[in-house]
Motif scaffolding. Sequence first.
Motif, PDB file in Angstrom:
ATOM      1  N   VAL A   1     -16.709  10.081  -6.215  1.00 14.41           N
ATOM      2  CA  VAL A   1     -16.494   8.707  -5.761  1.00 14.41           C
ATOM      3  C   VAL A   1     -17.289   7.808  -6.708  1.00 14.41           C
ATOM      4  O   VAL A   1     -18.498   7.974  -6.865  1.00 14.41           O
ATOM      5  N   ASN A   2     -16.603   6.876  -7.331  1.00 12.86           N
ATOM      6  CA  ASN A   2     -17.234   5.982  -8.295  1.00 12.86           C
ATOM      7  C   ASN A   2     -17.445   4.599  -7.697  1.00 12.86           C
ATOM      8  O   ASN A   2     -16.504   3.999  -7.171  1.00 12.86           O
ATOM      9  N   ASP A   3     -18.683   4.114  -7.751  1.00 10.46           N
ATOM     10  CA  ASP A   3     -18.855   2.696  -7.515  1.00 10.46           C
ATOM     11  C   ASP A   3     -18.391   1.988  -8.786  1.00 10.46           C
ATOM     12  O   ASP A   3     -18.205   2.621  -9.827  1.00 10.46           O
TER      13      ASP A   3
ATOM     14  N   PHE B   1     -26.342  14.132  -5.028  1.00 11.22           N
ATOM     15  CA  PHE B   1     -26.328  13.493  -3.709  1.00 11.22           C
ATOM     16  C   PHE B   1     -24.911  13.506  -3.143  1.00 11.22           C
ATOM     17  O   PHE B   1     -24.682  13.865  -1.985  1.00 11.22           O
ATOM     18  N   LEU B   2     -23.951  13.127  -3.973  1.00  8.69           N
ATOM     19  CA  LEU B   2     -22.568  13.010  -3.515  1.00  8.69           C
ATOM     20  C   LEU B   2     -22.008  14.367  -3.090  1.00  8.69           C
ATOM     21  O   LEU B   2     -21.341  14.486  -2.053  1.00  8.69           O
ATOM     22  N   ALA B   3     -22.308  15.397  -3.897  1.00  9.95           N
ATOM     23  CA  ALA B   3     -21.802  16.735  -3.565  1.00  9.95           C
ATOM     24  C   ALA B   3     -22.337  17.208  -2.223  1.00  9.95           C
ATOM     25  O   ALA B   3     -21.595  17.763  -1.396  1.00  9.95           O
ATOM     26  N   ASP B   4     -23.629  16.992  -1.983  1.00  9.28           N
ATOM     27  CA  ASP B   4     -24.232  17.404  -0.716  1.00  9.28           C
ATOM     28  C   ASP B   4     -23.682  16.591   0.451  1.00  9.28           C
ATOM     29  O   ASP B   4     -23.414  17.121   1.527  1.00  9.28           O
ATOM     30  N   LEU B   5     -23.513  15.292   0.216  1.00  9.89           N
ATOM     31  CA  LEU B   5     -23.000  14.412   1.265  1.00  9.89           C
ATOM     32  C   LEU B   5     -21.594  14.820   1.693  1.00  9.89           C
ATOM     33  O   LEU B   5     -21.292  14.933   2.892  1.00  9.89           O
TER      34      LEU B   5
END
Length: 499
Positions: free
Chosen positions: A462-464, A296-300
């Motif tokens: 990006v880490n929560d 998800f993060l890579a696509d975002l």
Amino acid sequence: MSRLLIVVDRAKDWAPYYPSEDVLTFDQYLQYSSSSTGRVRVINLCQSAKYLSKGYYCSLLAEARGHHVVPSVMTLNDLSRKGLFSLELEELDPSVLNWLDAAGSEIESASEEKEATPEVRIRTYFGQAEHLDLKPVARALFESFPCPILEIVFKRRKKWQIASMRPAAPADLSEQEQDLFATALDRFSTMVWRKPRTRRRYRFDLAMLVNPEEEMPPSDEAALKRFEKAGRKLGINVERITRRDYMRLPEYDGLFIRETTAIDHHTYRFARKAEAEGMVVIDDPVSILRCTNKVFLADLLRNNKVPTPKTLILSRDQKDAVEHVVSTLGFPVVIKIPDGAFSRGVTKARDEKELRAGLRELFRQSALVLAQEYLYTDYDWRIGVLGGRAIYACKYMMVKGHWQIYQHGESKVESGDFETLPTYEVPRAVIQAALNATRLIGNGLYGVDIKQSGNRVAIIEVNDNPSVDSGVEDKFLGGELYTLIMQEFLSRMEAKRRG
């Protein structure tokens, strides 16, 4: 802060327990008018919970007043419908069945006539049971039907089943059961035992979710204590909770998760529940969802033109996955599963043989795998971002002789050295990249991992729920870092209270 009220039918129902101004009779609660703008939590211990009884009206009035009540009207209605609470006990724990078999046999042997359908009757208190073997079923039922005291009847036909459940009240309990109930209530809500003078020192209550058994928690013991100290100075009572305290969440004004998060995990359920209760929560469920899955993060990031290493998303059924990686990224190449943490599930392949072996292993765990160009650097930047601004910066060095900041061995995990800097000494492009990335996620607390090679800056992830450890991330700011985070909670909780 939240106010806890315990409602009983008559004052004498509470006689065996410690006196408290938080205990009201039903008639007193009927006339109750809160002068506080904080949250009100109600534990309904009225004897009858039938439709239109005092117990029913207690929960109904609590919900009409915006109070958070246990049991809710929905729970009372559900308990009156037998079909809703049948469950397969075998799915919970074999120890439950073993205990029921032994208890059923004991009842049969004590009876003059053997019963056709042996039954066992127990009571649970806030999801706790007297017998250790029954704790799994007690907790599961409490999570589905939150009720302070539940009387449960098990019957054995072809197999053990729950025949009935009904709410019970303190007046129903024996002296031994009163002790069990008091202990469970104390665990469920320590608020009721606090002296009023102590409680009024704090404007808000903040739950800090931790796991004392976690090997690599986001904050060490010293850091947790500094969060508590910083909160107290701002009028926030910071109290540690664990996964066992799920049903206590509505007592608090906010939730701070200091346990490694995952989607298929209780941390995500805690975040969802806290948000549904109208609490301030860091990290919120959307942030957890967006950060914990690297696909998800890579696509975002790619779709919003935030700089990252060249990245491919590979499918388990993709026939040309290896050829696609070789032609697009070359070697060495990094492959990773979408939900790894602390460098777990991340492999570097130096040639096609290692790539095939690595993909084969990772595809056993996930239908999708990421392949990413390898960018060598001596360190990764970690920029801590809270509420849209950078609050700390670290350089995490690679483990000596290794290409990552963590190296997982058979018996221990090694980590590289670090250097903590003021954010104003960090290259502007690095800070801006971190802010651009987190803006797409939300306004929580994030740790952004960035590689810098010459003029090139690339977001790794990006880490929560980022690490905030004593002597590491707080090396430059010291106690001020904890105050900044608690101040953000204070501002958000004040905004919630204003409306």
